[in-house]
Design a protein around this motif. Sequence first.
Motif, PDB file in Angstrom:
ATOM      1  N   GLY A 205       9.862   3.127 -14.194  1.00 23.05           N
ATOM      2  CA  GLY A 205      10.309   1.848 -13.708  1.00 23.05           C
ATOM      3  C   GLY A 205      10.889   1.166 -14.672  1.00 23.05           C
ATOM      4  N   LYS A 210      13.634   3.816  -9.324  1.00 25.05           N
ATOM      5  CA  LYS A 210      12.594   3.328  -8.374  1.00 25.05           C
ATOM      6  C   LYS A 210      12.102   4.309  -7.782  1.00 25.05           C
ATOM      7  CE  LYS A 210      12.047   0.031  -4.453  1.00 25.05           C
ATOM      8  NZ  LYS A 210      12.678  -0.871  -3.443  1.00 25.05           N
ATOM      9  N   SER A 211      12.672   5.329  -7.124  1.00 26.64           N
ATOM     10  CA  SER A 211      11.971   6.468  -6.323  1.00 26.64           C
ATOM     11  C   SER A 211      11.096   7.426  -7.067  1.00 26.64           C
ATOM     12  CB  SER A 211      13.271   7.411  -5.747  1.00 26.64           C
ATOM     13  OG  SER A 211      14.192   7.818  -6.530  1.00 26.64           O
ATOM     14  N   SER A 213       9.761   6.571 -10.327  1.00 31.52           N
ATOM     15  CA  SER A 213       8.713   5.645 -10.307  1.00 31.52           C
ATOM     16  C   SER A 213       7.513   5.848  -9.524  1.00 31.52           C
ATOM     17  CB  SER A 213       8.888   4.345 -10.843  1.00 31.52           C
ATOM     18  OG  SER A 213       7.784   3.596 -11.067  1.00 31.52           O
ATOM     19  N   LYS A 214       7.989   5.486  -8.038  1.00 28.13           N
ATOM     20  CA  LYS A 214       7.340   5.490  -7.044  1.00 28.13           C
ATOM     21  C   LYS A 214       6.493   7.214  -6.889  1.00 28.13           C
ATOM     22  CE  LYS A 214       6.922   4.966  -1.957  1.00 28.13           C
ATOM     23  NZ  LYS A 214       7.862   4.897  -0.748  1.00 28.13           N
ATOM     24  N   TYR A 243       4.131  -3.351 -11.355  1.00 25.95           N
ATOM     25  CA  TYR A 243       5.385  -2.691 -11.266  1.00 25.95           C
ATOM     26  C   TYR A 243       6.039  -3.210  -9.638  1.00 25.95           C
ATOM     27  CZ  TYR A 243       9.039   0.528 -10.093  1.00 25.95           C
ATOM     28  OH  TYR A 243      10.516   1.052  -9.718  1.00 25.95           O
ATOM     29  N   LYS A 247       9.325  -5.636  -8.812  1.00 26.91           N
ATOM     30  CA  LYS A 247      10.444  -5.428  -7.903  1.00 26.91           C
ATOM     31  C   LYS A 247      10.736  -6.270  -6.937  1.00 26.91           C
ATOM     32  CE  LYS A 247      11.664  -2.116 -11.009  1.00 26.91           C
ATOM     33  NZ  LYS A 247      13.259  -2.583 -11.740  1.00 26.91           N
ATOM     34  N   ASP A 249       8.543  -6.387  -4.385  1.00 29.61           N
ATOM     35  CA  ASP A 249       7.688  -5.893  -3.404  1.00 29.61           C
ATOM     36  C   ASP A 249       6.555  -6.275  -3.261  1.00 29.61           C
ATOM     37  OD1 ASP A 249       7.237  -2.281  -2.211  1.00 29.61           O
ATOM     38  OD2 ASP A 249       6.657  -4.256  -1.380  1.00 29.61           O
TER      39      ASP A 249
END
Length: 731
Positions: A205, A210-211, A213-214, A243, A247, A249
């Motif tokens: 992150g 992003k992907s 980290s997720k 996190y 972002k 979210d």
Amino acid sequence: MLKIYIAINILISFFNPDVNDDTINKIPPKKEIVKLTKEAIDLLHESNFEKSFAASRLALNYSIASKNDNLAAKSYNIIGANYEKMSEYDLAILNYNKGIVYAEKAKNDTIKNYIYNNLGNIYWFNKKDTEKGISFLKDALHFVETNKDSTKIVLIKLNITWAYFAVGSYSQGIDHLKFLNKYNNKFGGDSNAVIINMLNGMYAGSLGKKSESKAFFEKGIEIGKRTDNIEDLSYLYQQYSKYLYSKNDYKNAYQYLVLYSTLTKQLEDSENLKRAKSVGINFEVDEYKRKIDSITALNFLQLESLKKSKIIVLLFVIVLVILLLQMFTLYKNFLFKKKSNQDLMESNAELVEAKEMADESSRLKTQFVSTITHELRTPLYGIVGITNMLLDEHKELENSTHLNSLKFSARYLLSLINDVLQINKFEENKIVLEDSIFNIADEIDLIINSLLFIAKNNNNKVTTELDPEIPELLLGDKLRFSQILINLLSNALKFTRNGTVVISAKMVRIEGQTYFIEFQIKDNGIGIAQEDQIKIFDKFTQVGRKNLDYQGTGLGLSIVKKLLELFDSTIVIESELGVGTTFAFTIGFDYDKEKIENIINDAEFDSSKGNALSVLVVDDNAINRMVTKKIIEKLNYKCVVLESGKEAIELLTTDKFDVILMDINMPEMNGFETTKIIRSMGIMTPIIALTAFSKDEVVEESKLVGMNDIIVKPFESPELYKMINIIIANE
């Protein structure tokens, strides 16, 4: 009341020195004390704090009575660990420090190392003194590395990594994380898996991945749920929420914050924890008694002369003070909890508001992009169409620099619009791959021909190297594949002067009916610096523009990367300044001979009726009507143009047409409304939507009102010809 009871017991023991712990008078052998400490450790691991406290306290009494410093250090370490689990951090630190004193007396570095590790965790994690915590952890790490204890190295490096990452010092913690990723499976095991995935998620992150980290966070959650590791899972939920919040979210950040709060409350409400606190306080009574015993030996005769009345008064005063302190503490806790709840409610309200604002912003952005692109495409249709008309009607202007520049500028602007739309679709997850038949060699030739003007401008040569093992026809998303090649080839041509660009396609493997082909676009242009090779795939990023002006939006390579993700592929870059650049990727296309033949047969149509077709064009824009009419007449079709839906309805009551081209965005009565009325009249003439909107935006409504297909302006005459004849053939 428990604290009152403790105070009374302390005072009684103070004034009655003959009261001693019976266990000290009956000291068991060392073997039994060791067994007792092991039992206390096992109970601690089982979270049975009550029994662990009792066992460790008894072991400590025996150890001190038998003057065994080694076992006393172990007992203090276990007691400190129990306090740490109960969140009594100051008491935990106090007992750990006592343990260090006894460990030094016993010259037992192993126990001292355990305590350093525990102190390090408390200071950085609970006391928020990261510098002091890491100092203790490094002392512990130095010891285990000297003794080459791999299992403990993994554990301590995990704690150090977590401490650095918690304060954002990723550069200082990354080497430890790499060690964990490499050796945890061998020496650490599954017990660390949740936290290690959390640390990898935090680091990815911080790099903006992003992907990736997720994926790490969700893998850690999966392991935590499977192993019922509630404590580590709560930490992971907390970090993931932070996190996601960073972002923007906010919705998911709030959900994981709620999960973190739920697990935290579950841990705090544990019955074992509540009972253990009372047992832990009894241990403090023992400590007070040991200190008081040393005092009573010196003052026994003086204390004997005190009257019972004075003792009672003193006890009463002490009890009263304790009650007042207890009430004050309860009041302070009440105010603190009240403020905490209020802060949490305000934070939740802010998260909800932020989410609503984000949703509204996203909707407005989508609407804005759609409107702007429509307004730009409408005049572009006229520019491109009129330019083509001039070139068709005046062959002497075919080599006109001005006219070709005009056509190139219009197409460049159209390409820019398409790039912006493409990025918008990626962000809304609206792109789905479609299958169509195509020939790779033909497709590459078309792309090269479309970019010859760039090659000529820069005096470049384009060559191809195609593997003969590649089948002639393949199934796949030809449009998306072409977009990838166009972006990469145009980049290679723009950044190369007086050079050569090579496009190669090589068969690398076959899995069932899927043929995996590696494509390379290689140039000998200016090259890309090592530090810029990651940046170039970010949106709106452009490098290498020092002295030369390279046209572009900085969207091309970002689109390439996202398109390749749809193909389950990645792009590899090799480049050196002044030498050149090579981009490579591998895509799997299907080869099914029977399916290909069926699609070809279904697509065949009879164009023999071409000259007899009559087409009605409905469009409110005069220039567009003129351009569309010229395109249709060039196909040898009859054409009638109208400027409104109302006129079209009136004409269709008396005249018949083979095809209707219906503009969607018209005043008074738009194309959808007009089509709906035409269908209600029982007229089933094929209707093709003529629009400057993106096809995805209108496809659903066009089907609902009865339109047969959609063509997006600006378009080429072969595209319209093919669509009309397919529709006529299927009637």
